[in-house]
Motif scaffolding. Structure first.
Motif, PDB file in Angstrom:
ATOM      1  N   THR A 105      -6.652  -3.025  -1.463  1.00  0.00           N
ATOM      2  CA  THR A 105      -5.641  -2.135  -0.904  1.00  0.00           C
ATOM      3  C   THR A 105      -5.983  -0.675  -1.132  1.00  0.00           C
ATOM      4  OG1 THR A 105      -3.940  -3.827  -1.203  1.00  0.00           O
ATOM      5  CG2 THR A 105      -3.185  -1.565  -0.916  1.00  0.00           C
ATOM      6  N   GLU A 106      -6.581  -0.334  -2.263  1.00  0.00           N
ATOM      7  CA  GLU A 106      -6.958   1.050  -2.511  1.00  0.00           C
ATOM      8  C   GLU A 106      -7.994   1.527  -1.501  1.00  0.00           C
ATOM      9  OE1 GLU A 106      -5.413   3.125  -4.645  1.00  0.00           O
ATOM     10  OE2 GLU A 106      -4.080   1.390  -4.881  1.00  0.00           O
ATOM     11  N   THR A 107      -8.915   0.642  -1.130  1.00  0.00           N
ATOM     12  CA  THR A 107      -9.890   0.989  -0.093  1.00  0.00           C
ATOM     13  C   THR A 107      -9.195   1.175   1.247  1.00  0.00           C
ATOM     14  OG1 THR A 107     -11.715  -0.151  -1.206  1.00  0.00           O
ATOM     15  CG2 THR A 107     -11.924   0.170   1.171  1.00  0.00           C
ATOM     16  N   VAL A 108      -8.238   0.309   1.552  1.00  0.00           N
ATOM     17  CA  VAL A 108      -7.472   0.452   2.794  1.00  0.00           C
ATOM     18  C   VAL A 108      -6.788   1.817   2.839  1.00  0.00           C
ATOM     19  CG1 VAL A 108      -5.451  -0.374   4.059  1.00  0.00           C
ATOM     20  CG2 VAL A 108      -7.120  -2.009   3.176  1.00  0.00           C
ATOM     21  N   LYS A 109      -6.163   2.207   1.742  1.00  0.00           N
ATOM     22  CA  LYS A 109      -5.479   3.502   1.694  1.00  0.00           C
ATOM     23  C   LYS A 109      -6.459   4.649   1.926  1.00  0.00           C
ATOM     24  CE  LYS A 109      -1.798   1.988  -1.451  1.00  0.00           C
ATOM     25  NZ  LYS A 109      -1.219   2.133  -2.820  1.00  0.00           N
ATOM     26  N   ARG A 110      -7.631   4.537   1.326  1.00  0.00           N
ATOM     27  CA  ARG A 110      -8.637   5.594   1.504  1.00  0.00           C
ATOM     28  C   ARG A 110      -9.117   5.658   2.944  1.00  0.00           C
ATOM     29  NH1 ARG A 110     -13.998   5.016   1.371  1.00  0.00           N
ATOM     30  NH2 ARG A 110     -13.891   3.006   0.293  1.00  0.00           N
ATOM     31  N   LEU A 111      -9.346   4.513   3.564  1.00  0.00           N
ATOM     32  CA  LEU A 111      -9.840   4.489   4.937  1.00  0.00           C
ATOM     33  C   LEU A 111      -8.817   5.047   5.922  1.00  0.00           C
ATOM     34  CD1 LEU A 111     -11.622   1.010   5.015  1.00  0.00           C
ATOM     35  CD2 LEU A 111     -12.712   3.253   4.957  1.00  0.00           C
ATOM     36  N   THR A 112      -7.535   4.795   5.666  1.00  0.00           N
ATOM     37  CA  THR A 112      -6.511   5.303   6.582  1.00  0.00           C
ATOM     38  C   THR A 112      -6.470   6.827   6.606  1.00  0.00           C
ATOM     39  OG1 THR A 112      -4.788   5.158   4.872  1.00  0.00           O
ATOM     40  CG2 THR A 112      -5.057   3.266   6.330  1.00  0.00           C
ATOM     41  N   LYS A 113      -6.988   7.451   5.563  1.00  0.00           N
ATOM     42  CA  LYS A 113      -7.001   8.918   5.502  1.00  0.00           C
ATOM     43  C   LYS A 113      -8.220   9.520   6.206  1.00  0.00           C
ATOM     44  CE  LYS A 113      -4.529   9.002   1.072  1.00  0.00           C
ATOM     45  NZ  LYS A 113      -4.626   9.347  -0.376  1.00  0.00           N
ATOM     46  N   THR A 114      -9.241   8.702   6.437  1.00  0.00           N
ATOM     47  CA  THR A 114     -10.488   9.235   6.994  1.00  0.00           C
ATOM     48  C   THR A 114     -10.851   8.679   8.367  1.00  0.00           C
ATOM     49  OG1 THR A 114     -11.757   7.546   5.786  1.00  0.00           O
ATOM     50  CG2 THR A 114     -11.439   9.669   4.694  1.00  0.00           C
ATOM     51  N   ILE A 115     -10.273   7.534   8.745  1.00  0.00           N
ATOM     52  CA  ILE A 115     -10.612   6.911  10.026  1.00  0.00           C
ATOM     53  C   ILE A 115      -9.327   6.761  10.840  1.00  0.00           C
ATOM     54  CG2 ILE A 115     -11.530   4.845  11.167  1.00  0.00           C
ATOM     55  CD1 ILE A 115     -13.239   4.363   8.699  1.00  0.00           C
ATOM     56  N   SER A 116      -9.267   7.443  11.962  1.00  0.00           N
ATOM     57  CA  SER A 116      -8.053   7.397  12.780  1.00  0.00           C
ATOM     58  C   SER A 116      -7.936   6.082  13.534  1.00  0.00           C
ATOM     59  CB  SER A 116      -8.035   8.577  13.756  1.00  0.00           C
ATOM     60  OG  SER A 116      -9.201   8.585  14.562  1.00  0.00           O
ATOM     61  N   ASN A 117      -9.040   5.574  14.042  1.00  0.00           N
ATOM     62  CA  ASN A 117      -9.025   4.312  14.806  1.00  0.00           C
ATOM     63  C   ASN A 117      -9.371   3.153  13.881  1.00  0.00           C
ATOM     64  OD1 ASN A 117      -8.455   5.879  16.989  1.00  0.00           O
ATOM     65  ND2 ASN A 117     -10.416   5.621  18.010  1.00  0.00           N
ATOM     66  N   LEU A 118      -8.458   2.880  12.959  1.00  0.00           N
ATOM     67  CA  LEU A 118      -8.670   1.818  11.973  1.00  0.00           C
ATOM     68  C   LEU A 118      -7.722   0.663  12.260  1.00  0.00           C
ATOM     69  CD1 LEU A 118      -9.976   0.921   9.194  1.00  0.00           C
ATOM     70  CD2 LEU A 118      -7.931   1.913   8.128  1.00  0.00           C
ATOM     71  N   ILE A 119      -8.252  -0.562  12.171  1.00  0.00           N
ATOM     72  CA  ILE A 119      -7.423  -1.763  12.211  1.00  0.00           C
ATOM     73  C   ILE A 119      -7.561  -2.461  10.861  1.00  0.00           C
ATOM     74  CG2 ILE A 119      -7.020  -4.003  13.293  1.00  0.00           C
ATOM     75  CD1 ILE A 119      -8.194  -2.900  15.866  1.00  0.00           C
ATOM     76  N   VAL A 120      -6.439  -2.711  10.218  1.00  0.00           N
ATOM     77  CA  VAL A 120      -6.438  -3.342   8.903  1.00  0.00           C
ATOM     78  C   VAL A 120      -6.136  -4.829   9.071  1.00  0.00           C
ATOM     79  CG1 VAL A 120      -5.421  -3.381   6.598  1.00  0.00           C
ATOM     80  CG2 VAL A 120      -5.658  -1.206   7.827  1.00  0.00           C
ATOM     81  N   ASP A 121      -7.066  -5.652   8.618  1.00  0.00           N
ATOM     82  CA  ASP A 121      -6.887  -7.096   8.629  1.00  0.00           C
ATOM     83  C   ASP A 121      -6.339  -7.510   7.266  1.00  0.00           C
ATOM     84  OD1 ASP A 121      -7.101  -9.832   8.520  1.00  0.00           O
ATOM     85  OD2 ASP A 121      -9.211  -9.934   9.089  1.00  0.00           O
ATOM     86  N   ASN A 122      -5.031  -7.758   7.226  1.00  0.00           N
ATOM     87  CA  ASN A 122      -4.371  -8.178   5.991  1.00  0.00           C
ATOM     88  C   ASN A 122      -4.107  -9.684   5.977  1.00  0.00           C
ATOM     89  OD1 ASN A 122      -4.230  -5.961   4.333  1.00  0.00           O
ATOM     90  ND2 ASN A 122      -2.196  -5.314   4.969  1.00  0.00           N
ATOM     91  N   ALA A 123      -4.940 -10.450   6.661  1.00  0.00           N
ATOM     92  CA  ALA A 123      -4.766 -11.904   6.663  1.00  0.00           C
ATOM     93  C   ALA A 123      -4.864 -12.480   5.255  1.00  0.00           C
ATOM     94  CB  ALA A 123      -5.797 -12.558   7.581  1.00  0.00           C
ATOM     95  N   GLN A 124      -5.631 -11.817   4.375  1.00  0.00           N
ATOM     96  CA  GLN A 124      -5.756 -12.258   2.992  1.00  0.00           C
ATOM     97  C   GLN A 124      -4.893 -11.420   2.046  1.00  0.00           C
ATOM     98  OE1 GLN A 124      -9.968 -12.372   1.979  1.00  0.00           O
ATOM     99  NE2 GLN A 124     -10.185 -14.356   2.956  1.00  0.00           N
ATOM    100  N   ALA A 125      -4.004 -10.628   2.605  1.00  0.00           N
ATOM    101  CA  ALA A 125      -3.193  -9.712   1.784  1.00  0.00           C
ATOM    102  C   ALA A 125      -1.765  -9.675   2.310  1.00  0.00           C
ATOM    103  CB  ALA A 125      -3.818  -8.323   1.789  1.00  0.00           C
ATOM    104  N   PHE A 126      -1.117 -10.831   2.334  1.00  0.00           N
ATOM    105  CA  PHE A 126       0.209 -10.935   2.943  1.00  0.00           C
ATOM    106  C   PHE A 126       1.208  -9.977   2.310  1.00  0.00           C
ATOM    107  CE2 PHE A 126       4.515 -12.562   3.250  1.00  0.00           C
ATOM    108  CZ  PHE A 126       4.629 -12.867   4.601  1.00  0.00           C
ATOM    109  N   PHE A 127       1.144  -9.790   1.005  1.00  0.00           N
ATOM    110  CA  PHE A 127       2.151  -9.013   0.298  1.00  0.00           C
ATOM    111  C   PHE A 127       1.894  -7.509   0.342  1.00  0.00           C
ATOM    112  CE2 PHE A 127       2.685 -13.209  -1.544  1.00  0.00           C
ATOM    113  CZ  PHE A 127       4.063 -13.326  -1.663  1.00  0.00           C
ATOM    114  N   CYS A 128       0.796  -7.096   0.900  1.00  0.00           N
ATOM    115  CA  CYS A 128       0.470  -5.664   0.981  1.00  0.00           C
ATOM    116  C   CYS A 128       1.348  -5.002   2.039  1.00  0.00           C
ATOM    117  CB  CYS A 128      -1.007  -5.490   1.316  1.00  0.00           C
ATOM    118  SG  CYS A 128      -1.516  -3.763   1.450  1.00  0.00           S
ATOM    119  N   LYS A 129       2.132  -4.029   1.634  1.00  0.00           N
ATOM    120  CA  LYS A 129       2.992  -3.333   2.588  1.00  0.00           C
ATOM    121  C   LYS A 129       2.133  -2.523   3.562  1.00  0.00           C
ATOM    122  CE  LYS A 129       7.043  -4.505   0.868  1.00  0.00           C
ATOM    123  NZ  LYS A 129       8.046  -5.273   1.639  1.00  0.00           N
ATOM    124  N   PRO A 130       2.499  -2.513   4.835  1.00  0.00           N
ATOM    125  CA  PRO A 130       1.709  -1.750   5.802  1.00  0.00           C
ATOM    126  C   PRO A 130       1.811  -0.249   5.556  1.00  0.00           C
ATOM    127  CG  PRO A 130       3.733  -2.524   6.815  1.00  0.00           C
ATOM    128  CD  PRO A 130       3.663  -3.170   5.455  1.00  0.00           C
TER     129      PRO A 130
END
Length: 323
Positions: A105-130
């Motif tokens: 999730t920390e990597t996801v948070k970092r990527l959302t700040k640097t990549i505008s066209n990002l798709i997050v696959d949370n299939a293995q992270a059900f409890f992670c808030k969007p």
């Protein structure tokens, strides 16, 4: 005076399947039938013409790309499971990143700040808030005993009316796992996986919605974290993969990366069933790649709400002599 009539509500008859009533975990998200269809939903809305996918991911993600005739390229991940972005994202392209095992999730948070066209696959992270403004999809059956179901976080709705799915014919493996045993139900589970291929995007079925409304999510999350912590204490010093459980993370499995590809089969013979993520990587990645090693040698130890610390001790006692 004209009397307004309403569709008659059925009263009486036999007693239906009784499920506890509560709240779903992601009430504000779009509830759909499958994770791959949630991915397709994003692609239809955003109109990307090129998708960068990790080599280390499930082949079902290619299904919507083939349906929509969208090009794709693969990228590598490093030994921390972070993306190796040694390329420029072209116009109208996007990068899909998987929140591996619910521990990135920390990597996801970092990527959302640097990549505008990002798709997050949370299939293995059900409890992670969007994260706001980050297109994100989830798969329900990776974490709970439901036949299908997915959630989608996206700001722009698709411009069409969706039908509601029906799950009644995808239920046999769940019933058999209780009434007989999970081994006898496995073939039904495989057949259910096949049935989920190449379906239209639909709203989540009433059955799956009802089942997801009756889950004690807080308890499930606490059990996963406790089981993970126990395995980490016992096995981290032998684990080639070093992933920390951050505050708020709820892991899918405890991923143990070994040096021996034969360990998985040894555990399976002892009825410790560990999944392989993902056999298609053998075809996509070279044998000397990190992704190939992950697929071959990673042991995904189950830590979900079905199990307690006694079960964790059984797995540790079976694994330690092999490592």
């Amino acid at each position: 005076m004209e009397v307004q009539t309403q569709a008659a509500k059925t009263i009486g008859g036999y007693i239906q399947l009784q499920l506890p009533k509560g709240n779903v975990f992601h009430p504000g998200l779009v509830a759909l039938n499958t994770g791959r269809n949630a991915f397709e939903y994003i692609l239809r809305v955003r109109k990307y013409n090129l998708v960068y996918l990790p080599y280390y991911t499930c082949e079902v993600l290619l299904e919507p790309l083939h349906k929509l005739n969208i090009a794709y390229k693969f990228y590598h991940i490093d030994e921390n499971l972070d993306p190796v972005i040694d390329f420029d994202l072209e116009a109208h392209s996007c990068l899909l990143y998987t929140n591996y095992y619910g521990l990135k999730t920390e990597t996801v948070k970092r990527l959302t700040k640097t990549i505008s066209n990002l798709i997050v696959d949370n299939a293995q992270a059900f409890f992670c808030k969007p994260i706001a403004n980050a297109d994100t999809f989830y798969s329900c059956r990776k974490f709970f005993g439901v036949p299908d179901g997915a959630y989608l976080n996206i700001g722009t709705p698709i411009n069409e009316n969706l039908n509601q799915d029906q799950s009644v014919n995808r239920f046999s493996h769940l019933i058999k796992s209780i009434d007989i045993n999970i081994e006898e139900a496995y073939n039904d589970y495989i057949e259910n996986n096949k049935v989920l291929c190449y379906n239209d995007i639909k709203n989540m079925s009433a059955l799956t919605t009802a089942m997801l409304s009756g889950i004690d999510y807080e308890a499930c999350a606490a059990i996963r974290r406790e089981n993970f912590a126990f395995l980490a204490e016992q096995l981290d010093d032998k684990n080639r993969l070093h992933l920390n459980l951050a505050p708020g993370d709820v892991p899918m499995v405890y991923p143990f990366l070994s040096n021996d590809a034969a360990i998985k089969q040894t555990l399976i013979k002892q009825k410790i069933f560990v999944a392989t993520y993902w056999p298609n990587v053998y075809e996509w990645a070279s044998p000397d790649s990190f992704e190939y090693a992950l697929t071959q040698k990673l042991i995904a130890l189950p830590i979900d709400h079905r199990y307690g610390l006694d079960d964790m001790r059984i797995m540790v006692n079976a694994l330690k002599p092999l490592i």
